[in-house]
Every structure is written in C-alpha cells, then in structure tokens.
Scaffold this motif. Structure first.
Motif, mmCIF file in Angstrom:
data_model
loop_
_atom_site.group_PDB
_atom_site.id
_atom_site.type_symbol
_atom_site.label_atom_id
_atom_site.label_comp_id
_atom_site.label_asym_id
_atom_site.label_seq_id
_atom_site.Cartn_x
_atom_site.Cartn_y
_atom_site.Cartn_z
ATOM 1 N N THR A 247 3.788 -63.469 -6.020
ATOM 2 C CA THR A 247 3.040 -63.993 -4.947
ATOM 3 C C THR A 247 3.590 -65.497 -4.946
ATOM 4 O O THR A 247 4.227 -66.046 -5.828
ATOM 5 N N LYS A 248 3.121 -65.973 -3.802
ATOM 6 C CA LYS A 248 3.073 -67.558 -3.812
ATOM 7 C C LYS A 248 2.532 -68.296 -5.267
ATOM 8 O O LYS A 248 3.028 -69.744 -5.192
ATOM 9 N N ASN A 249 1.706 -67.911 -5.868
ATOM 10 C CA ASN A 249 1.124 -68.411 -6.861
ATOM 11 C C ASN A 249 1.742 -67.917 -8.358
ATOM 12 O O ASN A 249 1.329 -68.371 -9.432
ATOM 13 N N GLY A 250 2.946 -67.247 -8.158
ATOM 14 C CA GLY A 250 3.447 -67.001 -9.498
ATOM 15 C C GLY A 250 3.752 -65.434 -9.566
ATOM 16 O O GLY A 250 3.729 -64.549 -8.440
ATOM 17 N N GLU A 251 3.587 -64.805 -10.773
ATOM 18 C CA GLU A 251 3.756 -63.237 -11.013
ATOM 19 C C GLU A 251 2.715 -62.498 -10.621
ATOM 20 O O GLU A 251 1.440 -62.729 -11.000
ATOM 21 N N ASP A 252 2.893 -61.401 -9.717
ATOM 22 C CA ASP A 252 1.786 -60.628 -9.382
ATOM 23 C C ASP A 252 1.453 -59.444 -10.225
ATOM 24 O O ASP A 252 1.928 -58.391 -10.038
ATOM 25 N N VAL A 253 0.872 -59.729 -11.327
ATOM 26 C CA VAL A 253 0.600 -58.706 -12.449
ATOM 27 C C VAL A 253 -0.294 -57.570 -11.931
ATOM 28 O O VAL A 253 0.084 -56.344 -12.021
ATOM 29 N N ASP A 254 -1.185 -57.866 -11.000
ATOM 30 C CA ASP A 254 -2.244 -56.976 -10.421
ATOM 31 C C ASP A 254 -1.380 -55.932 -9.566
ATOM 32 O O ASP A 254 -1.427 -54.804 -9.792
ATOM 33 N N GLY A 255 -0.435 -56.332 -8.738
ATOM 34 C CA GLY A 255 0.478 -55.634 -7.924
ATOM 35 C C GLY A 255 1.367 -54.758 -8.917
ATOM 36 O O GLY A 255 1.595 -53.761 -8.333
ATOM 37 N N PHE A 256 1.965 -55.466 -9.945
ATOM 38 C CA PHE A 256 2.648 -54.370 -10.624
ATOM 39 C C PHE A 256 1.861 -53.397 -11.079
ATOM 40 O O PHE A 256 2.203 -52.173 -11.308
ATOM 41 N N ILE A 257 0.727 -53.571 -11.815
ATOM 42 C CA ILE A 257 -0.139 -52.623 -12.431
ATOM 43 C C ILE A 257 -0.600 -51.624 -11.367
ATOM 44 O O ILE A 257 -0.652 -50.266 -11.711
ATOM 45 N N SER A 258 -0.756 -51.898 -10.164
ATOM 46 C CA SER A 258 -1.141 -50.935 -8.884
ATOM 47 C C SER A 258 -0.072 -50.163 -8.659
ATOM 48 O O SER A 258 -0.233 -48.936 -8.584
ATOM 49 N N PHE A 259 1.091 -50.697 -8.727
ATOM 50 C CA PHE A 259 2.336 -50.011 -8.546
ATOM 51 C C PHE A 259 2.504 -48.879 -9.352
ATOM 52 O O PHE A 259 2.894 -47.809 -9.101
ATOM 53 N N SER A 260 2.484 -49.274 -10.561
ATOM 54 C CA SER A 260 2.546 -48.520 -11.969
ATOM 55 C C SER A 260 1.732 -47.234 -11.654
ATOM 56 O O SER A 260 2.007 -45.929 -11.859
ATOM 57 N N LEU A 261 0.437 -47.405 -11.665
ATOM 58 C CA LEU A 261 -0.448 -46.230 -11.409
ATOM 59 C C LEU A 261 -0.379 -45.430 -10.522
ATOM 60 O O LEU A 261 -0.550 -44.267 -10.534
ATOM 61 N N SER A 262 0.188 -46.030 -9.178
ATOM 62 C CA SER A 262 0.432 -45.151 -8.037
ATOM 63 C C SER A 262 1.573 -44.282 -8.317
ATOM 64 O O SER A 262 1.513 -43.057 -7.767
#
Length: 303
Positions: A247-262
């Motif tokens: 994201t513009k603020n750095g690493e998107d950890v929540d996005g990665f976790i969400s993608f992994s769970l999906s």
C-alpha cells in the motif's frame, strides 16, 4: 491420464510407535533412538550428520505444527574393531514437544537426501492414510518397520494420493502440464465457476463406458478436475505474488493474510462442489430423478 509416482519424491520410509521414554527428552538423551536393522536399511552404514529435516505433526482433525530441523545418524562405536551401535539423534523442537506415548513416528527419506519426520496419533485418519500411501502392510509397533519406495512398492499418484501429499505440504508436479495448460488457457487468470470447470474435466476425458464403470468415471473426473484446478490456481497465485502486497503506507500484511485465507477456503469448497457436480452427471447418465440442493427434514440443506 498420465500420473507421477511416489518414488519421484521418496526413496524409503520407516515407522514405529513411540514409547513413553521416547517422548520425554530428559529420559531419552535428547530424543535418541537405538537403531535397528530396519532403520539401517533406510539410512545406510555411513555416519550422516545434521541431515536437513522437516518435522510435521498432524492431529486427528489434520491440524498441523511444523518446523525445520535436522537428524543425525551415526555409529556410536565407529572406532571399535568389531562392534557397532547405530543411533538416530534429533534435538527437541515444537513438533517433538507434541509427541505422546503411542503416537506413530514416520521417518521418510526424500530423493533429495533430506528427511521428513511425520508424527501423528496412531488412531488418526492420517496414520492409516500414510500406511496406505507407502504400502506398509503391518501396523506399527514399538520398533521400526521399513518400507522401500520403488519397484512393486511405488504408488501411482492418483487423486487420493495427491490429497495425502498435500496434507504433507508436498505439491506433486503434473506430468501432463502442457496439455492442462492448453485446456485452461481460455480462462486466463480468472477462476471459472465450479460447474464450468467440472464440465471441462469430463469433456477432456471423454470416457466411453460411464454407465458400465460409474465408480471409475467418478474418480477419473475428480482427479482431472483437481489437476485443472491446481494448475490454474498456481498461475493465479503466482501472478498475485508477483504483483506483491503493498500500500502507499508500506507492506499490506492484512491484504496478504486475506488473500491466503481466500485460497485455502476456495480449495476446501471446490472439492465438495466438484463431487456434487460429477455425481449429478452420473445421475443424469442413468436418468435418475433428483433435486440438487433440496431442503430436507427440519428445513436442512445438505452440505
């Protein structure tokens, strides 16, 4: 369909049940087994220090704990002119901390010469699946039993075998990769609806004797759909990983976790949807009346 073989991944395996003393480091010299002739068949005569080893604990519900470590195989009396005393040593880790008396201890040697240790309760489904996968005929006792992988004991990797290997976090290569890529090419990098992928699986095989061999047809369809699904999933996931999670603020950890769970949830739901679709095709082939997803007693809907 072309299939791989278990010997592409393993050269042999040994299994035993753990005694009480073997589950307690303080009483077992930091997890050390006195070797038997069966274990010697697996690891040979030469000392081998710090063999890279993946440790995997699998519970009754296939919940897992894993860690990387090593095992050491050595002759404690190497300098003695006439005697030998082989031992298998491995340090404590998160997986060995889960061991209980009576658990099954599998030591598998991989083709890359590293090892895989699998610990699972001896009354678990995974225990029986591993015995079946490696062609081990006897129930494990408190001594090692060895099984070579190869020759007459070389399982062909069908749908069930691949399911077990997936639980071991091993992703088998597809021997028909080019043909599978051609079949899924129209989907690009989008996963189609389950029904469409099931239709593609059945049409790609064009089995001639479905009414005469419905069980074989069902297994063949399930296996082909699993191949198509995993091939396409690998392409989709690889592309998403290449794009990264930022994201513009750095690493998107929540996005990665969400993608992994999906990804995990899609894998779980797809198997059930595939089975439902292929059973429906069999019912149609036999002209059997049915209701898909019907409401049953007490307003329940079958899974």
């Amino acid at each position: 369909m072309k299939r791989g073989h278990l010997s592409e991944y393993f050269s042999g395996i040994a299994v035993k049940r753990l005694s009480a003393v073997e589950t307690r480091p303080a009483a077992s010299n930091q997890h050390e087994f006195n070797a038997s002739a069966e274990l010697k068949k697996l690891l040979g005569n030469d000392d081998q220090k710090d063999i890279p080893t993946k440790f995997l604990w699998i519970g009754h519900e296939q919940e897992t704990v894993e860690t990387e470590g090593f095992v050491t195989w050595y002759d404690a009396r190497r300098r003695h002119p006439t005697r030998s005393e082989y031992r298998l040593y491995y340090p404590s880790n998160d997986v060995t901390a889960m061991m209980d008396e009576g658990d099954a201890f599998f030591l598998a040697k991989r083709k890359s010469d590293d090892c895989l240790v699998i610990i699972t309760p001896s009354d678990s489904t995974m225990y029986n699946q591993l015995l079946w996968l490696f062609g081990i005929d006897v129930q494990s006792q408190f001594h090692f039993n060895y099984q070579k992988v190869g020759g007459n004991s070389d399982a062909e990797l069908d749908f069930v075998s691949r399911f077990i290997l997936e639980a071991l976090e091993i992703d088998p290569e597809e021997p028909e990769g080019a043909d599978l890529d051609r079949l899924i090419e129209p989907f690009g990098l989008s996963m189609p609806k389950a029904r469409h992928l099931s239709e593609l699986a059945r049409n790609s095989l064009n089995l001639p004797n479905v009414p005469e061999e419905p069980d074989l047809a069902l297994m063949a369809w399930m296996e082909r759909e699993d191949q198509l699904f995993r091939r396409l999933e690998r392409k989709i996931v690889a592309e998403r990983l290449r794009a990264g999670f930022k994201t513009k603020n750095g690493e998107d950890v929540d996005g990665f976790i969400s993608f992994s769970l999906s990804v995990q949830n899609r894998r779980k739901s797809r198997a059930g949807l595939a089975l439902e679709s292929h059973i429906e095709a069999l019912l149609n082939a036999f002209e059997i009346n049915y209701s898909r997803g019907a409401i049953t007693e007490n307003g329940n809907k079958p899974d």
